[in-house]
Design a protein around this motif. Structure first.
Motif, PDB file in Angstrom:
ATOM      1  N   TRP A 324       0.809  -1.228   0.000  1.00  0.00           N
ATOM      2  CA  TRP A 324       0.000   0.000   0.000  1.00  0.00           C
ATOM      3  C   TRP A 324       0.837   1.271   0.000  1.00  0.00           C
ATOM      4  O   TRP A 324       0.343   2.321  -0.405  1.00  0.00           O
ATOM      5  CB  TRP A 324      -0.889   0.033   1.242  1.00  0.00           C
ATOM      6  N   ILE A 325       2.044   1.219   0.497  1.00  0.00           N
ATOM      7  CA  ILE A 325       2.785   2.456   0.761  1.00  0.00           C
ATOM      8  C   ILE A 325       3.643   2.847  -0.433  1.00  0.00           C
ATOM      9  O   ILE A 325       3.904   2.030  -1.327  1.00  0.00           O
ATOM     10  CB  ILE A 325       3.642   2.324   2.040  1.00  0.00           C
ATOM     11  N   PRO A 367      -4.070   8.265  12.291  1.00  0.00           N
ATOM     12  CA  PRO A 367      -4.271   7.756  10.926  1.00  0.00           C
ATOM     13  C   PRO A 367      -2.955   7.362  10.270  1.00  0.00           C
ATOM     14  O   PRO A 367      -1.870   7.756  10.708  1.00  0.00           O
ATOM     15  CB  PRO A 367      -4.913   8.944  10.208  1.00  0.00           C
ATOM     16  N   VAL A 368      -3.077   6.610   9.205  1.00  0.00           N
ATOM     17  CA  VAL A 368      -1.921   6.194   8.413  1.00  0.00           C
ATOM     18  C   VAL A 368      -1.889   7.025   7.136  1.00  0.00           C
ATOM     19  O   VAL A 368      -2.858   7.058   6.384  1.00  0.00           O
ATOM     20  CB  VAL A 368      -2.005   4.692   8.069  1.00  0.00           C
ATOM     21  N   PHE A 369      -0.795   7.706   6.902  1.00  0.00           N
ATOM     22  CA  PHE A 369      -0.640   8.509   5.689  1.00  0.00           C
ATOM     23  C   PHE A 369       0.817   8.937   5.564  1.00  0.00           C
ATOM     24  O   PHE A 369       1.625   8.726   6.471  1.00  0.00           O
ATOM     25  CB  PHE A 369      -1.564   9.730   5.703  1.00  0.00           C
ATOM     26  N   PRO A 459       1.850  19.272   6.792  1.00  0.00           N
ATOM     27  CA  PRO A 459       0.443  19.556   6.483  1.00  0.00           C
ATOM     28  C   PRO A 459      -0.318  18.331   5.989  1.00  0.00           C
ATOM     29  O   PRO A 459       0.155  17.582   5.121  1.00  0.00           O
ATOM     30  CB  PRO A 459       0.547  20.628   5.388  1.00  0.00           C
ATOM     31  N   ASN A 460      -1.517  18.128   6.557  1.00  0.00           N
ATOM     32  CA  ASN A 460      -2.364  17.006   6.175  1.00  0.00           C
ATOM     33  C   ASN A 460      -3.803  17.313   6.561  1.00  0.00           C
ATOM     34  O   ASN A 460      -4.057  18.184   7.397  1.00  0.00           O
ATOM     35  CB  ASN A 460      -1.889  15.714   6.844  1.00  0.00           C
ATOM     36  N   LYS A 461      -4.737  16.610   5.969  1.00  0.00           N
ATOM     37  CA  LYS A 461      -6.154  16.898   6.197  1.00  0.00           C
ATOM     38  C   LYS A 461      -6.647  16.416   7.554  1.00  0.00           C
ATOM     39  O   LYS A 461      -7.777  16.724   7.945  1.00  0.00           O
ATOM     40  CB  LYS A 461      -7.005  16.257   5.092  1.00  0.00           C
ATOM     41  N   PHE A 462      -5.821  15.682   8.276  1.00  0.00           N
ATOM     42  CA  PHE A 462      -6.231  15.158   9.582  1.00  0.00           C
ATOM     43  C   PHE A 462      -5.878  16.096  10.740  1.00  0.00           C
ATOM     44  O   PHE A 462      -6.261  15.833  11.875  1.00  0.00           O
ATOM     45  CB  PHE A 462      -5.569  13.806   9.831  1.00  0.00           C
ATOM     46  N   SER A 463      -5.118  17.145  10.429  1.00  0.00           N
ATOM     47  CA  SER A 463      -4.609  18.054  11.476  1.00  0.00           C
ATOM     48  C   SER A 463      -3.803  17.276  12.516  1.00  0.00           C
ATOM     49  O   SER A 463      -3.884  17.526  13.719  1.00  0.00           O
ATOM     50  CB  SER A 463      -5.767  18.801  12.158  1.00  0.00           C
ATOM     51  N   HIS A 532       6.241   9.271   7.223  1.00  0.00           N
ATOM     52  CA  HIS A 532       5.357   8.135   6.944  1.00  0.00           C
ATOM     53  C   HIS A 532       4.807   7.607   8.267  1.00  0.00           C
ATOM     54  O   HIS A 532       5.570   7.100   9.102  1.00  0.00           O
ATOM     55  CB  HIS A 532       6.109   7.023   6.212  1.00  0.00           C
ATOM     56  N   LEU A 533       3.518   7.758   8.464  1.00  0.00           N
ATOM     57  CA  LEU A 533       2.861   7.181   9.631  1.00  0.00           C
ATOM     58  C   LEU A 533       2.274   5.847   9.186  1.00  0.00           C
ATOM     59  O   LEU A 533       1.326   5.804   8.380  1.00  0.00           O
ATOM     60  CB  LEU A 533       1.756   8.106  10.158  1.00  0.00           C
ATOM     61  N   LEU A 534       2.833   4.754   9.684  1.00  0.00           N
ATOM     62  CA  LEU A 534       2.472   3.419   9.222  1.00  0.00           C
ATOM     63  C   LEU A 534       1.990   2.564  10.385  1.00  0.00           C
ATOM     64  O   LEU A 534       2.134   2.938  11.553  1.00  0.00           O
ATOM     65  CB  LEU A 534       3.666   2.763   8.526  1.00  0.00           C
TER      66      LEU A 534
END
Length: 570
Positions: A324-325, A367-369, A459-463, A532-534
Motif C-alpha cells: 500500500w505504501i 491515521p496512516v498517511f 500539512p495534512n487533512k487530519f490536522s 510516513h505514519l504506518l
C-alpha cells in the motif's frame, strides 16, 4: 520441506509435459482444420473481437464462468494489438505464457492466493488442449480465445495486486490514506510481451524494500514450522523466572528453540531456568513488544502460545500493507510505526535516530498517511480541536468555569478570525451541549501546553502532527496509546537539532534559548523530509529478525477477512 519441493517439481514437470505435447501438436499440424478459412491466430482474433466488443456494452464480462476483472483496460490492450492473441501463435503458445502460469502458482510467496488469478480455469483449458491433441480433434478458437483472455486478465490483476495491494486500504480502514500508485498496466504488459520479460515485469512491481523481502523470507520459514506441526503450547501456571526448575522449564526451552536455536536454549540441564535462558526470554520479549524483565508471566506466555499459523498469517497481512505504501520512501525520512509506538529517522538507509512515541487512543486513532515535514514551531499555541473541546473540556467547564484559566486557555466567541475573547464565567455551561458549542479554545505557550514546547508540522487533512508533551512519564509505559491522534515525541529537542543542522545556524543552545524565551516562533526546515505514519504488527529489522506487535487498533482482523474474500463468481 523435501516433500513440498518434490511436489513442486512434480507439478512443474506435469505442466511442462502438457506444454510440450501441445507445442509438438501445433508444430506437426500442416493442414488447417475443416472449420478454418483462416489461421488459428486469426480465428482467435475474431472471437476476441466479438467477445470484447460485447463486453464494451456490458457492465460485467464473463469468460469461462469467470468474471474478467480487468474489463476497464482489456479492450484498450486488444484494440492496440488489432485483437491479435497475446499468448498464442499459429506455432503454439508464446513461451511467456508458461512463465506467467509459473509466476501465478508462486503468488502464495507474496501472501496472495494463486486461485484469485484464474489458475484453475487456465490449467483446465491447457489440459483440454492437450486432450484434443491426443484425440486429434481440432482446437476450438473460442476456447483458445478464452485462454488468451484469462491469461491477460490474470496478468493485469496480479500486476495490480503487487503494485498497490489486493485490498483497498481506504475502504477497509478509514485511517489508511496512502498515495495511489501510478502505473499503466496495459503498457507494462505489452512491454513485457515485446521483451519476453513477463517474470521480470512482475518482479519490478513488488516492493523492493528489504522490509518486504525480509517478510517474504520469514513467511517461508513460518509456513515450514506450520507444516511440521507448529510449536509446543505452554500450560498455564505461575510465572517462570531465573532459578525455577521442573518440567515447565523444559517445555519453555522446547518452545524457545523455535525462536532461538542456540546452545543457550538447548542446555543439558534443561529443567533449570538459568541466566542464559533468561536472556533468551528477554530477547523474545523485546521482539514482541513486551516488558523485558526475563520473567515468563501471563503476557509473555500468551505471546509464546500464539500459534505459528497465526504468526504466518500476520506476516501475510503486513506484506499487504507494504504494497500500500509509496515505493520510494525518500533518501531521508521519518517513519512512525504506530503499533510499535516508535519513531525512526532514516537517512541513506541507516537509522540515525529513534525514540519512543505516544499515539492515539483506540477511539482516537492515529491515521496512516504520508506527507512532508516543512517547518517546526517553538512555543506553540494549541488550538483545541472541536472534538476534544466538547468531549473532554466541556464536562470540566460545567464543574468549574475557572478550568480554562487554570489551564492557561483563552475562550473566543467563535472560530472566525478576529473573534473576541470572552469570559468563561459569563456563560451558563450547564445549558451548553455538543450541538450548541461554537467557541474556540486556545492554550497559550508554556510548560502546561499540551503540545509542549515544540511541534513539527507536515500539512495534512487530519490536522495531525508531531509534538513535545509535558507528560513525560507516559514514555516509560510499555503500551503508549494515550493521545487524541497526534504523535508525542520522546526527544523533540534532539529531533529539532538534527532537522535544523543543515543550512542554518540553529544549534542546540540557540534552540533552547529561544524556547526559554517563551516567544512563539516558526522555523523552516532547510531540507524538508517525508513523514510516513504506518501501522505494522509484523516487520523484519535490519538484522533480518522478525518482530511482532499486538494489534492495538484491531486492524488485522478486518484485513484478514478482506483478504479471504474470493473473487466474484457468476
Amino acid at each position: 520441506m523435501r516433500e513440498k519441493q518434490k511436489y513442486s517439481k512434480t507439478r512443474a514437470a506435469f505442466l511442462f509435459f502438457l506444454w510440450s505435447l501441445f507445442i509438438i501438436f501445433l508444430h506437426q499440424t500442416t493442414t488447417r482444420p475443416v472449420w478454418a478459412t483462416e489461421t488459428l491466430s486469426e480465428a482467435i482474433a475474431t472471437h476476441l473481437r466479438t467477445g470484447i466488443g460485447s463486453a464494451d456494452r456490458q457492465k460485467r464480462f464473463v469468460c469461462q464462468s469467470e468474471i474478467i476483472c480487468g474489463i476497464s483496460v482489456i479492450p484498450r490492450f486488444y484494440h492496440q494489438r488489432g485483437f491479435k492473441p497475446a499468448w498464442i501463435t499459429d506455432k503454439g503458445f508464446f513461451p511467456q505464457a508458461k512463465v506467467l502460469i509459473a509466476a501465478i502458482e508462486e503468488a502464495n510467496r507474496e501472501g496472495l492466493n494463486p486461485e484469485d488469478y484464474h489458475l484453475f480455469k487456465i490449467k483446465a483449458l491447457l489440459a483440454e488442449a492437450v486432450d484434443r491433441q491426443l484425440k486429434k480433434i481440432p482446437h476450438s478458437p473460442k476456447d483458445m480465445a478464452d485462454f488468451d483472455l484469462l491469461l491477460t486478465d490474470a496478468f493485469l490483476i496480479y500486476c495490480s495486486h503487487l503494485l498497490a495491494g489486493r485490498v483497498n486500504p481506504e475502504t477497509i480502514h478509514t485511517g489508511w490514506f496512502i498515495s495511489t500508485h501510478d502505473a499503466h498496466l496495459v503498457d507494462i504488459l505489452q512491454a513485457a510481451l515485446d521483451s519476453n520479460q513477463i517474470k521480470e515485469a512482475l518482479n519490478k512491481l513488488k516492493p523492493s524494500h528489504p522490509g518486504y523481502t525480509g517478510l517474504g523470507r520469514m513467511l517461508i520459514h513460518y509456513r515450514r514450522i506450520v507444516k511440521n506441526g507448529g510449536w509446543p503450547h505452554l500450560v498455564s501456571g505461575s510465572s517462570l523466572k531465573k532459578g525455577d526448575q521442573g518440567e515447565r522449564v523444559e517445555e519453555l526451552r522446547k518452545r524457545l528453540l523455535f525462536f532461538d536455536d542456540s546452545k543457550s536454549v538447548a542446555e543439558e540441564n534443561d529443567q533449570v531456568f538459568d541466566e542464559q535462558l533468561e536472556e533468551v526470554v528477554r530477547s523474545f520479549q523485546k521482539k514482541h513488544g513486551l516488558k523485558k524483565d526475563g520473567i515468563v508471566g501471563p503476557k509473555t506466555r500468551a505471546a509464546l502460545n500464539v500459534p505459528a499459523k497465526v504468526r504466518a498469517r500476520q506476516i501475510e497481512l503486513n506484506m499487504e500493507r507494504w504494497r500500500w505504501i509509496p515505493r520510494n520512501l525518500g533518501q531521508r525520512y521519518i517513519l512512525v510505526n504506530i503499533a510499535d509506538f516508535k519513531l525512526s529517522l532514516i537517512e541513506n538507509g541507516e537509522t540515525v535516530m529513534d525514540m519512543r512515541v505516544v499515539v492515539g487512543r483506540t477511539y482516537r486513532r492515529t491515521p496512516v498517511f504520508s506527507s512532508k515535514m516543512k517547518y517546526l514551531v517553538l512555543n506553540p499555541f494549541w488550538n483545541v480541536p472541536m472534538s476534544i473541546a466538547v468531549k473532554d473540556i466541556l464536562p470540566k467547564l460545567r464543574e468549574n468555569h475557572n478550568y480554562l484559566s487554570l489551564q492557561n486557555m483563552t475562550l473566543y466567541a467563535n472560530w472566525q478570525n478576529g473573534a473576541p475573547p470572552i469570559d468563561p464565567g459569563s456563560i451558563d455551561w450547564s445549558k451548553v451541549n455538543r450541538r450548541s458549542f461554537r467557541y474556540k479554545l486556545v492554550q497559550k505557550p508554556g510548560p502546561q501546553n499540551a503540545l509542549g514546547r515544540l511541534k513539527f508540522m507536515f500539512p495534512n487533512k487530519f490536522s495531525v502532527y508531531l509534538h513535545d508533551t509535558p507528560s513525560k512519564e507516559l514514555f516509560q509505559k510499555n503500551i503508549r496509546s494515550f493521545s487524541s491522534g497526534c504523535i508525542r515525541a520522546e526527544k523533540p529537542v534532539e529531533l529539532a537539532v538534527y532537522l535544523l543542522k543543515d543550512g542554518s545556524n540553529w544549534t542546540r543552545e540557540k534552540i533552547m534559548a529561544a524556547i526559554n524565551h517563551g516567544k512563539n516562533r516558526s522555523i523552516g526546515i532547510p531540507r524538508p523530509l517525508n513523514v510516513h505514519l504506518l501501522y505494522w504488527t509484523a516487520w523484519v529489522d535490519k538484522a533480518g529478525e522478525i518482530h511482532f506487535r499486538d494489534d492495538i487498533y484491531d486492524r488485522d482482523r478486518p484485513l484478514d477477512k478482506a483478504l479471504q474474500e474470493r473473487p466474484p463468481r457468476v
